[in-house]
Scaffold this motif. Structure first.
Motif, short mmCIF file in Angstrom:
data_model
loop_
_atom_site.label_atom_id
_atom_site.label_comp_id
_atom_site.label_asym_id
_atom_site.label_seq_id
_atom_site.Cartn_x
_atom_site.Cartn_y
_atom_site.Cartn_z
N ALA A 47 0.81 -1.21 0.00
CA ALA A 47 0.00 0.00 0.00
C ALA A 47 0.85 1.27 0.00
N ASN A 48 0.37 2.25 -0.76
CA ASN A 48 0.85 3.62 -0.66
C ASN A 48 -0.36 4.39 -0.12
N HIS A 49 -0.33 4.70 1.17
CA HIS A 49 -1.50 5.31 1.80
C HIS A 49 -1.71 6.75 1.36
N GLU A 50 -0.66 7.43 0.95
CA GLU A 50 -0.82 8.81 0.48
C GLU A 50 -1.62 8.87 -0.81
N SER A 51 -1.29 7.98 -1.76
CA SER A 51 -2.00 7.98 -3.04
C SER A 51 -3.20 7.04 -3.03
N LYS A 52 -3.38 6.30 -1.92
CA LYS A 52 -4.46 5.32 -1.79
C LYS A 52 -4.44 4.32 -2.95
N THR A 53 -3.23 3.74 -3.15
CA THR A 53 -3.05 2.75 -4.20
C THR A 53 -2.23 1.57 -3.67
N PHE A 71 -7.29 1.89 -4.02
CA PHE A 71 -8.05 1.38 -2.89
C PHE A 71 -9.53 1.34 -3.28
N GLY A 72 -10.21 0.27 -2.93
CA GLY A 72 -11.64 0.13 -3.21
C GLY A 72 -11.95 -0.56 -4.52
N LYS A 73 -10.99 -0.64 -5.45
CA LYS A 73 -11.26 -1.24 -6.76
C LYS A 73 -10.80 -2.70 -6.78
N GLY A 74 -11.67 -3.56 -7.25
CA GLY A 74 -11.35 -4.98 -7.31
C GLY A 74 -11.28 -5.60 -5.93
N ILE A 75 -10.95 -6.86 -5.89
CA ILE A 75 -10.88 -7.59 -4.62
C ILE A 75 -9.74 -7.03 -3.77
N GLU A 107 -10.48 -16.33 -6.23
CA GLU A 107 -9.39 -15.49 -5.73
C GLU A 107 -9.48 -15.43 -4.20
N ILE A 108 -8.31 -15.32 -3.58
CA ILE A 108 -8.23 -15.10 -2.14
C ILE A 108 -7.20 -14.00 -1.90
N VAL A 109 -7.58 -13.06 -1.06
CA VAL A 109 -6.69 -11.95 -0.71
C VAL A 109 -6.67 -11.82 0.81
N ILE A 110 -5.46 -11.80 1.37
CA ILE A 110 -5.27 -11.70 2.81
C ILE A 110 -4.39 -10.48 3.09
N PRO A 111 -4.85 -9.59 3.99
CA PRO A 111 -4.05 -8.39 4.27
C PRO A 111 -2.81 -8.69 5.12
N ILE A 112 -1.80 -7.86 4.93
CA ILE A 112 -0.59 -7.90 5.76
C ILE A 112 -0.72 -6.71 6.72
N ILE A 113 -0.86 -7.01 8.00
CA ILE A 113 -1.06 -5.97 9.01
C ILE A 113 0.22 -5.83 9.84
N LYS A 114 0.73 -4.62 9.95
CA LYS A 114 1.90 -4.35 10.78
C LYS A 114 1.59 -3.16 11.67
N ASN A 115 1.76 -3.34 12.96
CA ASN A 115 1.46 -2.28 13.93
C ASN A 115 0.05 -1.73 13.74
N GLY A 116 -0.90 -2.63 13.47
CA GLY A 116 -2.30 -2.25 13.34
C GLY A 116 -2.67 -1.60 12.01
N LYS A 117 -1.73 -1.52 11.08
CA LYS A 117 -1.98 -0.86 9.80
C LYS A 117 -1.86 -1.86 8.65
N ASN A 118 -2.79 -1.79 7.71
CA ASN A 118 -2.77 -2.64 6.53
C ASN A 118 -1.70 -2.10 5.58
N ILE A 119 -0.58 -2.82 5.47
CA ILE A 119 0.53 -2.34 4.65
C ILE A 119 0.60 -3.04 3.29
N GLY A 120 -0.19 -4.10 3.12
CA GLY A 120 -0.16 -4.82 1.85
C GLY A 120 -1.01 -6.07 1.93
N GLN A 121 -0.77 -6.98 0.99
CA GLN A 121 -1.57 -8.19 0.94
C GLN A 121 -0.94 -9.24 0.04
N ILE A 122 -1.34 -10.46 0.30
CA ILE A 122 -1.02 -11.54 -0.62
C ILE A 122 -2.29 -11.81 -1.42
N ASP A 123 -2.12 -11.97 -2.72
CA ASP A 123 -3.24 -12.17 -3.64
C ASP A 123 -2.98 -13.47 -4.40
N ILE A 124 -3.97 -14.35 -4.40
CA ILE A 124 -3.83 -15.63 -5.11
C ILE A 124 -5.06 -15.84 -6.00
#
Length: 151
Positions: A47-53, A71-75, A107-124
């Motif tokens: 994630a790039n939280h500034e650009s919400k992408t 953010f918000g588009k697609g799974i 499809e399955i998508v699981i978020p990567i959470i670090k210090n309570g913040k969603n920083i990314g995800q694995i997408d399969i």
């Protein structure tokens, strides 16, 4: 499913500080795709939280044009907003699905959470209809926890 056997390999790969983080993540993608028959495309978005992408860091599988996802588009984009797992047994039943390949059925998508913040995800993506179980979900959550710990 060989998840127990895979855990040791993934743990060893992620903790190998002789390799750059991106290379370790790529090796995890390769291990998953080569070992789990219904994992046809495996990638990590961050994630790039500034650009919400979301930005595709590394993947294995068919080539994709979806290297940046709002953010918000697609799974994946929905997971960036919800911070929750998203298991899609049938992608055709999803209104907000971004088609990467006509052969993808689930499809399955699981978020990567670090210090309570969603920083990314694995997408399969899978070419098999409804292949993902709660066992897949728990295993991928474990991977995401391990990934968060090395970042």
């Amino acid at each position: 499913m060989p998840f127990n056997k895979l855990q040791a390999q993934i743990q060893k790969t992620l903790l190998n500080t002789d390799e750059e983080v991106t290379q370790r993540l790529h090796q995890v993608c390769v291990l998953l795709k080569e070992t789990v028959s219904y994992y046809d495309w495996v990638g990590f978005y961050f994630a790039n939280h500034e650009s919400k992408t979301l930005h595709l860091k590394t993947y294995v599988g068919e080539e994709t044009n979806h290297t940046v996802i709002p953010f918000g588009k697609g799974i994946c984009g929905q997971v960036a907003v919800s911070n929750s797992n998203f298991v899609v047994p049938d992608v055709k039943a999803q209104d907000n699905y971004i088609a990467c390949s006509i052969s993808v059925k689930a499809e399955i998508v699981i978020p990567i959470i670090k210090n309570g913040k969603n920083i990314g995800q694995i997408d399969i993506d899978s070419k098999t209809a409804d292949p993902f179980s709660s066992e897949d979900e728990r295993f991928l959550e474990w991977i995401c926890e391990k990934v968060a710990s090395i970042l």
